[in-house]
Design a protein around this motif. Structure first.
Motif, PDB file in Angstrom:
ATOM      1  N   CYS A  70       0.860  -1.189   0.000  1.00 42.56           N
ATOM      2  CA  CYS A  70       0.000   0.000   0.000  1.00 42.56           C
ATOM      3  C   CYS A  70       0.894   1.235   0.000  1.00 42.56           C
ATOM      4  CB  CYS A  70      -0.924  -0.004   1.210  1.00 42.56           C
ATOM      5  SG  CYS A  70      -2.201  -1.272   1.110  1.00 42.56           S
ATOM      6  N   ASP A  71       0.763   2.033  -1.024  1.00 39.75           N
ATOM      7  CA  ASP A  71       1.679   3.139  -1.289  1.00 39.75           C
ATOM      8  C   ASP A  71       1.090   4.446  -0.763  1.00 39.75           C
ATOM      9  OD1 ASP A  71       3.576   4.862  -2.243  1.00 39.75           O
ATOM     10  OD2 ASP A  71       3.389   4.266  -4.351  1.00 39.75           O
ATOM     11  N   THR A  72       1.743   5.045   0.221  1.00 42.51           N
ATOM     12  CA  THR A  72       1.268   6.309   0.793  1.00 42.51           C
ATOM     13  C   THR A  72       1.986   7.515   0.198  1.00 42.51           C
ATOM     14  OG1 THR A  72       2.859   6.256   2.625  1.00 42.51           O
ATOM     15  CG2 THR A  72       0.720   5.168   2.981  1.00 42.51           C
ATOM     16  N   ARG A  73       2.847   7.326  -0.781  1.00 46.96           N
ATOM     17  CA  ARG A  73       3.579   8.454  -1.353  1.00 46.96           C
ATOM     18  C   ARG A  73       2.625   9.381  -2.114  1.00 46.96           C
ATOM     19  NH1 ARG A  73       7.931   5.567  -4.923  1.00 46.96           N
ATOM     20  NH2 ARG A  73       6.042   4.304  -5.312  1.00 46.96           N
ATOM     21  N   THR A  74       2.972  10.682  -2.086  1.00 43.62           N
ATOM     22  CA  THR A  74       2.148  11.665  -2.770  1.00 43.62           C
ATOM     23  C   THR A  74       3.033  12.827  -3.192  1.00 43.62           C
ATOM     24  OG1 THR A  74       0.081  12.940  -2.613  1.00 43.62           O
ATOM     25  CG2 THR A  74       1.500  12.914  -0.661  1.00 43.62           C
ATOM     26  N   GLU A  75       2.416  13.842  -3.769  1.00 45.71           N
ATOM     27  CA  GLU A  75       3.123  15.044  -4.218  1.00 45.71           C
ATOM     28  C   GLU A  75       2.231  16.243  -3.950  1.00 45.71           C
ATOM     29  OE1 GLU A  75       3.242  18.318  -6.933  1.00 45.71           O
ATOM     30  OE2 GLU A  75       1.909  16.612  -7.280  1.00 45.71           O
ATOM     31  N   LEU A  76       2.832  17.349  -3.548  1.00 45.55           N
ATOM     32  CA  LEU A  76       2.062  18.535  -3.217  1.00 45.55           C
ATOM     33  C   LEU A  76       2.837  19.774  -3.643  1.00 45.55           C
ATOM     34  CD1 LEU A  76      -0.703  19.025  -1.908  1.00 45.55           C
ATOM     35  CD2 LEU A  76       0.472  19.310   0.275  1.00 45.55           C
ATOM     36  N   LEU A  77       2.249  20.544  -4.523  1.00 50.86           N
ATOM     37  CA  LEU A  77       2.886  21.753  -5.066  1.00 50.86           C
ATOM     38  C   LEU A  77       4.311  21.459  -5.537  1.00 50.86           C
ATOM     39  CD1 LEU A  77       1.640  24.606  -2.685  1.00 50.86           C
ATOM     40  CD2 LEU A  77       0.616  23.735  -4.801  1.00 50.86           C
ATOM     41  N   GLY A  78       4.455  20.323  -6.202  1.00 53.44           N
ATOM     42  CA  GLY A  78       5.724  19.960  -6.802  1.00 53.44           C
ATOM     43  C   GLY A  78       6.691  19.233  -5.898  1.00 53.44           C
ATOM     44  N   ALA A  79       6.359  19.049  -4.633  1.00 52.93           N
ATOM     45  CA  ALA A  79       7.264  18.387  -3.693  1.00 52.93           C
ATOM     46  C   ALA A  79       6.828  16.957  -3.462  1.00 52.93           C
ATOM     47  CB  ALA A  79       7.295  19.138  -2.365  1.00 52.93           C
ATOM     48  N   PRO A  80       7.719  15.975  -3.675  1.00 50.20           N
ATOM     49  CA  PRO A  80       7.373  14.590  -3.355  1.00 50.20           C
ATOM     50  C   PRO A  80       7.374  14.376  -1.847  1.00 50.20           C
ATOM     51  CG  PRO A  80       9.645  14.727  -4.103  1.00 50.20           C
ATOM     52  CD  PRO A  80       9.063  16.103  -4.260  1.00 50.20           C
ATOM     53  N   LEU A  81       6.423  13.573  -1.359  1.00 49.15           N
ATOM     54  CA  LEU A  81       6.275  13.304   0.061  1.00 49.15           C
ATOM     55  C   LEU A  81       6.078  11.811   0.271  1.00 49.15           C
ATOM     56  CD1 LEU A  81       3.734  16.184   0.759  1.00 49.15           C
ATOM     57  CD2 LEU A  81       6.085  16.134   1.612  1.00 49.15           C
ATOM     58  N   ALA A  82       6.621  11.290   1.366  1.00 54.70           N
ATOM     59  CA  ALA A  82       6.434   9.877   1.685  1.00 54.70           C
ATOM     60  C   ALA A  82       5.050   9.601   2.229  1.00 54.70           C
ATOM     61  CB  ALA A  82       7.485   9.420   2.691  1.00 54.70           C
ATOM     62  N   THR A  83       4.367  10.647   2.653  1.00 52.16           N
ATOM     63  CA  THR A  83       3.076  10.493   3.318  1.00 52.16           C
ATOM     64  C   THR A  83       2.209  11.719   3.090  1.00 52.16           C
ATOM     65  OG1 THR A  83       1.980  10.249   5.486  1.00 52.16           O
ATOM     66  CG2 THR A  83       4.115  11.375   5.464  1.00 52.16           C
ATOM     67  N   PRO A  84       0.886  11.536   3.007  1.00 53.00           N
ATOM     68  CA  PRO A  84       0.008  12.700   2.955  1.00 53.00           C
ATOM     69  C   PRO A  84      -0.242  13.314   4.334  1.00 53.00           C
ATOM     70  CG  PRO A  84      -1.308  10.711   2.867  1.00 53.00           C
ATOM     71  CD  PRO A  84       0.136  10.269   2.866  1.00 53.00           C
ATOM     72  N   VAL A  85       0.314  12.729   5.386  1.00 54.43           N
ATOM     73  CA  VAL A  85       0.180  13.256   6.743  1.00 54.43           C
ATOM     74  C   VAL A  85       1.270  14.295   6.967  1.00 54.43           C
ATOM     75  CG1 VAL A  85       0.094  12.696   9.187  1.00 54.43           C
ATOM     76  CG2 VAL A  85      -0.687  11.020   7.504  1.00 54.43           C
ATOM     77  N   GLY A  86       0.871  15.528   7.264  1.00 53.43           N
ATOM     78  CA  GLY A  86       1.827  16.606   7.479  1.00 53.43           C
ATOM     79  C   GLY A  86       1.595  17.306   8.799  1.00 53.43           C
ATOM     80  N   ILE A  87       2.337  18.387   8.996  1.00 57.66           N
ATOM     81  CA  ILE A  87       2.310  19.124  10.259  1.00 57.66           C
ATOM     82  C   ILE A  87       1.671  20.482  10.045  1.00 57.66           C
ATOM     83  CG2 ILE A  87       3.710  20.131  12.096  1.00 57.66           C
ATOM     84  CD1 ILE A  87       5.795  18.006  11.590  1.00 57.66           C
ATOM     85  N   ALA A  88       0.587  20.735  10.760  1.00 58.90           N
ATOM     86  CA  ALA A  88      -0.095  22.025  10.723  1.00 58.90           C
ATOM     87  C   ALA A  88       0.705  23.066  11.493  1.00 58.90           C
ATOM     88  CB  ALA A  88      -1.496  21.887  11.328  1.00 58.90           C
ATOM     89  N   PRO A  89       0.536  24.352  11.160  1.00 56.36           N
ATOM     90  CA  PRO A  89       1.273  25.383  11.887  1.00 56.36           C
ATOM     91  C   PRO A  89       0.728  25.577  13.298  1.00 56.36           C
ATOM     92  CG  PRO A  89      -0.241  26.385  10.315  1.00 56.36           C
ATOM     93  CD  PRO A  89      -0.279  24.911  10.068  1.00 56.36           C
TER      94      PRO A  89
END
Length: 368
Positions: free
Chosen positions: A64-83
């Motif tokens: 199961c592949d959790t990799r994604t891309e956001l505004l041109g940046a590759p990410l290992a996960t769609p889970v990120g850190i809110a400010p």
């Protein structure tokens, strides 16, 4: 008396229990609290109780592949850190430790304008993409200088918080007379600009006083043109809860949107973020990425938000729990646990890739 030995965390909520043991009451209330009666704070959590998953079977889910891309940046996960502000309240290394943890997990980190470590130190520690969150300051020259510093340090986007023309009435902070103590400050801003955030006054939140002094409540959609002209970095608007504002955001040049009610800390009685998500996604279509925050405590909830159209899901309080519990390792632990739970949910619902996590995967029941 010897402190009890606690087992290692097996879910994000375990980090919350560890953090509670390490933080003073007023700091804990600052992190955990919401606006007024905390109705919206609770609504964010209850919204996920109305999500039912629709599993598909006999699908190859050996990977199961959790990799994604956001505004041109590759990410290992769609889970990120809110400010979130002032990470040194939770750990001495503050945002540097948070950046290290985000890098370990391969996650996006949105740094607060009120970070307690310099943008340059945070960038030096980071191995993944950084975005900078902004409030629209009355002193526009200060805002401009901060934008320039972020670009020079390698930040990849600006995130303008648009739901805080004044600070929410946070009763816990007012009762505690909460102020930022000595030795911790928003080091990327002039000390004189931040002075009122450090003046304790019984029955009042110093942060509410400071926001009234520093943040411009007169900003409108037309002002975004100045920020777009000032910087070539992508512009993300955080705090959108309606289709109407989502369409205006796109019309005025937003490159992405964050569906958020500020963790229930601004307008008490505002809709739960999850209940607003599909409306916003439907309004802007596929060309404008929609991010999400609000009430997420694990990978199954990440899955639900992705299914309803979010491209990325940002964690706020849970990251601070991990930071307080174990510094950079705790931040990485929270992000990795949520990602592992997401992959587990993907496997058990028969969705081996994020592209297969769509609305057919969930039912969101109506309710209070």
């Amino acid at each position: 008396m010897t402190a009890p030995v606690l087992p290692p965390p097996v879910c994000v909520e375990d980090y919350r229990r560890l953090a509670r043991l390490r933080l003073d009451q007023d700091v804990w209330d600052f992190i955990e609290g919401g606006a007024e009666t905390e109705r919206t704070l609770g609504a964010n959590r209850r919204a996920f109780e109305r999500v039912t998953l629709r599993p598909r079977v006999l699908v190859d889910v050996s990977h199961c592949d959790t990799r994604t891309e956001l505004l041109g940046a590759p990410l290992a996960t769609p889970v990120g850190i809110a400010p979130t502000a002032y990470h040194r309240l939770a750990h001495p290394e503050g945002e540097v430790a948070t950046a290290l943890g985000a890098g370990t997990a391969g996650a996006l980190y949105v740094v607060s304008i009120f970070a307690s470590r310099t943008l340059e130190d945070i960038a030096a520690a980071a191995t993944g993409p950084l975005w900078l969150q902004l409030y629209w300051l009355r002193r526009r020259e200060v805002l401009a200088a901060l934008v320039d510093r972020a670009a020079a340090a390698g930040f990849r986007a600006l995130v303008l918080t648009v739901d805080a023309p004044r600070l929410g009435r946070r009763h816990r902070d007012a009762r505690n007379g909460f102020a930022i103590g000595s030795g911790i400050s928003a080091v990327n801003l002039d000390a004189a600009l931040m002075a009122s955030a450090h003046r304790a006054d019984p029955g009042r939140s110093a942060l509410a006083v400071h926001t009234a002094e520093a943040v411009d409540p007169s900003v409108t959609w037309s002002d975004l043109a100045w920020l777009r002209a000032r910087s070539s970095l992508p512009l993300v608007l955080k705090g959108i809860l309606t289709a109407e504002d989502a369409l205006l955001a796109v019309e005025h040049g937003a490159d992405a949107i964050v569906v958020s009610n500020h963790g229930g800390r601004q307008l008490d009685g505002a809709t739960a973020s999850l209940d607003a998500l599909a409306e916003v996604v439907d309004a802007v279509g596929a060309d404008c990425p929609v991010l999400f925050d609000g009430g997420v405590r694990g990978g199954t909830e990440v899955f639900a938000a992705l299914a309803l159209g979010a491209r990325s899901v940002l964690l706020g309080r849970p990251v601070l729990w991990g930071l307080a519990a174990a510094g950079a390792a705790g931040v990485a632990g929270v992000l990795e646990l949520a990602t592992e739970e997401l992959a587990h949910t993907m496997a058990l619902t028969g969705r081996p890739g994020l592209a297969a996590v769509d609305r057919s995967a969930v039912v969101l029941r109506k309710g209070l």
